[in-house]
Design an enzyme around this catalytic site. Structure first.
Site, PDB file in Angstrom:
ATOM      1  N   GLY A 170       0.631  -1.197   0.028  1.00  0.00           N
ATOM      2  CA  GLY A 170      -0.139  -0.120   0.011  1.00  0.00           C
ATOM      3  C   GLY A 170       0.853   1.538  -0.050  1.00  0.00           C
ATOM      4  O   GLY A 170       0.125   2.425   0.063  1.00  0.00           O
ATOM      5  N   CYS A 197       0.527   5.950   1.424  1.00  0.00           N
ATOM      6  CA  CYS A 197      -0.608   6.388   1.570  1.00  0.00           C
ATOM      7  C   CYS A 197      -1.449   5.497   2.411  1.00  0.00           C
ATOM      8  O   CYS A 197      -1.930   5.996   3.336  1.00  0.00           O
ATOM      9  CB  CYS A 197      -1.249   6.471   0.118  1.00  0.00           C
ATOM     10  SG  CYS A 197      -2.972   6.982   0.057  1.00  0.00           S
ATOM     11  N   LYS A 225      -5.570  10.818   7.823  1.00  0.00           N
ATOM     12  CA  LYS A 225      -7.098  11.284   7.669  1.00  0.00           C
ATOM     13  C   LYS A 225      -7.994  10.522   8.785  1.00  0.00           C
ATOM     14  O   LYS A 225      -8.929  11.156   9.114  1.00  0.00           O
ATOM     15  CB  LYS A 225      -7.500  11.086   6.173  1.00  0.00           C
ATOM     16  CG  LYS A 225      -7.124  12.229   5.363  1.00  0.00           C
ATOM     17  CD  LYS A 225      -5.670  12.584   5.467  1.00  0.00           C
ATOM     18  CE  LYS A 225      -5.120  13.584   4.529  1.00  0.00           C
ATOM     19  NZ  LYS A 225      -3.668  13.799   4.804  1.00  0.00           N
ATOM     20  N   GLU A 247      -1.009  19.678   9.379  1.00  0.00           N
ATOM     21  CA  GLU A 247      -2.049  18.614   9.635  1.00  0.00           C
ATOM     22  C   GLU A 247      -1.650  18.114  10.978  1.00  0.00           C
ATOM     23  O   GLU A 247      -2.926  18.026  11.557  1.00  0.00           O
ATOM     24  CB  GLU A 247      -2.244  17.564   8.533  1.00  0.00           C
ATOM     25  CG  GLU A 247      -2.697  18.066   7.099  1.00  0.00           C
ATOM     26  CD  GLU A 247      -2.646  17.037   6.273  1.00  0.00           C
ATOM     27  OE1 GLU A 247      -2.546  15.712   6.426  1.00  0.00           O
ATOM     28  OE2 GLU A 247      -2.920  17.146   5.112  1.00  0.00           O
ATOM     29  N   HIS A 299     -29.002  23.313  -3.268  1.00  0.00           N
ATOM     30  CA  HIS A 299     -28.983  24.516  -2.171  1.00  0.00           C
ATOM     31  C   HIS A 299     -29.625  23.441  -0.851  1.00  0.00           C
ATOM     32  O   HIS A 299     -30.370  22.404  -1.080  1.00  0.00           O
ATOM     33  CB  HIS A 299     -29.995  25.377  -2.195  1.00  0.00           C
ATOM     34  CG  HIS A 299     -30.030  26.171  -1.152  1.00  0.00           C
ATOM     35  ND1 HIS A 299     -29.261  26.991  -0.413  1.00  0.00           N
ATOM     36  CD2 HIS A 299     -31.123  26.101  -0.079  1.00  0.00           C
ATOM     37  CE1 HIS A 299     -29.710  27.616   0.698  1.00  0.00           C
ATOM     38  NE2 HIS A 299     -30.835  27.127   1.044  1.00  0.00           N
TER      39      HIS A 299
END
Length: 459
Positions: A39, A42, A51, A184, A441
């Site tokens: 992997g 990432c 994340k 981050e 909207h």
């Protein structure tokens, strides 16, 4: 032991496994070599774990802000890093194991574990095995760089990889480097409960982006109590009373920064240094990149470079696109090129910063006649409803052709909303086209046509 294949793929990062899938489906006999975690960056130390942690930090931040939403917290809240890390680890493990299982069970694909080094332009050695192929694809990625800061040998420090194993929150995390990684982690650990100080050589954040973007990002960080020490020159490290100290010379304040933990977030080093490139007739550039052409072929016929190591993009999305370009040219007779793609990226602060195309500074430097549209997030209904009004939207348009030149969004949902503009730019649509769109909207994206309707000459 010698084995022959149609293709060797070195590295199981973003581009490698997908390429193996396409090549084996086309009847190729493929060997994929991976020396550590399937992997790549990432999945293991980049997008997926960070994340996941950012999501946990967002949840903690929302609890802390409960009163702003008319809610009263029932008890003082404090994050426990152990369970947060366990959640992240489970997500990473599932992704990594799923990818490895897919590759090991892929018909026509042989997975080889170890470090690959060239013996010639068509052969590589992995342990005691010699693998031969007419097609070799390098997808070796990178790792956190270790900069020669004075005192670095005496001070224990974290990298963007090792910090992911922490089980207790730092009391005070000092971060040297204010790139995407540093920013981050800064917000993430601040929201989880750490004091955070960022030390950065540049006089402002994000020197390659527009000043208004940098100012907005700075507002986001300082509003949460993160200390910024910009313009920090002559950075050196020391260990005092068992804790790291960062010494700097700054115009405003030259006092040292003392903390409990130190994170060095000062760029990345490519994993091309132990490939034995010279034995294949290849030469990396001064940064370690393997130069490639518009179809990602190196100077040696039969060898390609994909992902971070080719210098044509350091993102998961560009690495995957590298796979698509190579597969299209080799298998589909579809002449796809690197130069066809737009520069797109995001920094996953909360709210995020996303961009496409040219910056305002680049447009000015080129002398391009341009129009600009800008709207603060305080005038975006969806942002107001969410209570997240920091940032703005900005678009740049060619004053004569009406073509969209670029866009930046610092604000809630900006990393998703910007894809409306990205898609329009790939379709070579104009500002006039964007003004005629009708979006749903209430969303952040619904204000994009409005921004294109408020264009003014770039002064």
């Amino acid at each position: 032991m010698n084995q022959s294949f149609d293709a060797l793929i070195i590295g199981a990062g973003q581009a490698g496994p997908s390429l193996a899938g396409r090549l084996t489906a086309a009847g190729w006999k493929v060997a994929l070599v991976e020396r550590k975690n399937f992997g790549g960056t990432c999945v293991n130390t980049g997008c997926t774990p960070t994340k996941a942690l950012i999501a946990s930090a967002k949840a903690a931040h929302t609890v802390h802000k409960a009163a702003q939403y008319g809610l009263a917290p029932q008890a003082p809240f404090k994050a426990d890093l152990g369970p947060v890390q366990a959640r992240k680890d489970a997500i990473v493990q599932a992704s990594r194991e799923g990818l490895e299982k897919w590759l090991r069970h892929m018909p026509g694909c042989t997975v080889v574990t170890g470090t690959a080094r060239f013996l010639s332009a068509t052969t590589m050695q992995v342990g005691n095995e010699v693998l031969e192929a007419k097609h070799i694809f390098l997808n070796v990625g990178g790792r956190p760089a270790s900069r020669p800061l004075p005192g670095i040998e005496q001070v224990p420090y974290l990298t963007s990889s090792t910090i992911l194993a922490l089980q207790e929150l730092p009391a005070h995390l000092i971060i040297v480097g204010a790139g995407a990684v540093g920013l981050e982690f800064a917000q993430m650990f601040r929201r989880l409960g750490s004091e955070v100080t960022i030390v950065e050589r540049n006089p402002r954040l994000l020197p390659h982006d527009d000043e208004d973007v940098a100012a907005a990002v700075q507002d986001i960080l300082t509003s949460e109590g993160i200390t910024l020490r910009l313009g920090a020159e002559c950075i050196s490290l020391a260990l005092e009373d068992g804790q790291p100290v960062v010494h700097v010379s700054c115009a405003e304040d030259a006092s040292p920064s003392r903390g409990s933990h130190l994170l060095l977030a000062m760029g990345r080093q490519l994993n091309t240094d132990d490939l034995g490139l010279e034995k294949a007739g290849l030469i990396a550039d001064a940064h370690g990149y393997v130069p490639v052409d518009d179809e990602l072929q190196t100077a040696v016929p039969g060898i390609w470079a994909l992902g971070d190591c080719n210098g044509r993009g350091a993102y998961t999305h560009t690495a995957y696109n590298d796979f698509e370009i190579v597969a299209a040219n080799l298998l589909d007779h579809d002449p796809r090129r690197v130069s066809d793609r737009l520069p797109v990226s995001a920094i996953y602060l909360d709210p995020p910063f996303a961009k496409v195309g040219l910056t305002e500074a680049e447009v000015r430097a080129a002398g391009t006649p341009a129009l600009v549209g800008k709207r603060p997030m305080t005038k975006v209904g969806r942002a107001v409803e969410k209570g997240e009004t920091l940032g703005f939207m900005k678009v740049l348009v060619h004053a004569e052709t009406d073509q969209i030149l670029g866009a930046s969004i610092v604000g809630v949902g900006g990393d998703e909303a910007i894809h409306c503009i990205i898609t329009a730019m790939y379709a070579r649509q104009t500002a006039a086209f964007m003004r005629r769109n009708v979006f749903i909207h209430p969303t952040v994206a619904e204000l994009i046509p409005t921004v294109f309707g408020e264009l003014k000459p770039l002064a």
